[in-house]
Every structure is written in C-alpha cells, then in structure tokens.
Design an enzyme around this catalytic site. Sequence first.
Site, PDB file in Angstrom:
ATOM      1  N   HIS A  20       0.831  -1.196   0.000  1.00  0.00           N
ATOM      2  CA  HIS A  20       0.000   0.000   0.000  1.00  0.00           C
ATOM      3  C   HIS A  20       0.871   1.254   0.000  1.00  0.00           C
ATOM      4  O   HIS A  20       1.791   1.378   0.798  1.00  0.00           O
ATOM      5  CB  HIS A  20      -0.921  -0.029   1.224  1.00  0.00           C
ATOM      6  CG  HIS A  20      -1.926   1.065   1.234  1.00  0.00           C
ATOM      7  ND1 HIS A  20      -2.339   1.655   2.386  1.00  0.00           N
ATOM      8  CD2 HIS A  20      -2.599   1.687   0.233  1.00  0.00           C
ATOM      9  CE1 HIS A  20      -3.235   2.584   2.111  1.00  0.00           C
ATOM     10  NE2 HIS A  20      -3.405   2.633   0.802  1.00  0.00           N
ATOM     11  N   HIS A  89       5.520  18.673 -13.739  1.00  0.00           N
ATOM     12  CA  HIS A  89       6.437  17.628 -14.206  1.00  0.00           C
ATOM     13  C   HIS A  89       7.637  17.477 -13.274  1.00  0.00           C
ATOM     14  O   HIS A  89       8.121  16.368 -13.055  1.00  0.00           O
ATOM     15  CB  HIS A  89       6.889  17.927 -15.637  1.00  0.00           C
ATOM     16  CG  HIS A  89       7.657  16.821 -16.277  1.00  0.00           C
ATOM     17  ND1 HIS A  89       7.117  15.573 -16.498  1.00  0.00           N
ATOM     18  CD2 HIS A  89       8.934  16.763 -16.746  1.00  0.00           C
ATOM     19  CE1 HIS A  89       8.017  14.790 -17.071  1.00  0.00           C
ATOM     20  NE2 HIS A  89       9.127  15.498 -17.231  1.00  0.00           N
TER      21      HIS A  89
END
Length: 122
Positions: A20, A89
């Site tokens: 997870h 980005h």
Amino acid sequence: MLHDGLWHPRLLQILAAAGHTDLIVVADPGLPVPPGVETVDLVWRRGEPAFLPVLEAVLGELVVETAYVAEESPRGFLDDLLTTERIPHTRLKELTGRARAVVRTGEATPYSNVVLRAGVPF
C-alpha cells in the site's frame, strides 16, 4: 505459464510485492530514472512497446489508489483508464525517485508518464 495477462517475470514480481502506497512508474524512454530506482526496460525501438498497452497490462495486475500525471500532459490524458491527479512535471520526477520501479516503454509522445500509487483490494 499464465493463461493471460502480464507475462514479464520481473515485472510481475515487482507488482506482486508492491505494498500500500508504493509507487510504480510507467514511462516514456525520456523520463530520467534516479540512481537506485529499479528500471524494467521494455523499450526495444522507438514507439515499441507503446505506452498504453503496457499501462493496461500493469493495471490488470495492480490495485491503484492514485495516479499522477504531469500538468504538461494533454488534457484528457488517460481519462479512459484512470482518474488522475495533475502535478508539475518536476514533482512527477521527484516522485520517480521514491518509486519501487520504473517501467520504461518505447513511447515517443512527450509526457507519456504516470506514477501509480498502489492501493489495497479491500
């Protein structure tokens, strides 16, 4: 031998071991991969394999909690497959440094990168 789905042995190991919140990146060949991050380099020539089929194969094996794409990606990028969160980005490249692995495709379309955060199936 599996009946169908992803057959790449190392990529299957990585996805099966993901816990997870672990990060898996599916990327074009231009995304920089920081030292220490495992790369599964599938690219064998420009455009091959394409980004979407590789991403679809990964999604067939991984529960995804969150998916991040660059703000610079075209609007609607991946909307047919995932709900995505758009981030700069530069931030996407930072997340790449924390990834369990980067899966490099041959995609030659700019900003064809997604960071997948593993979820749980329950």
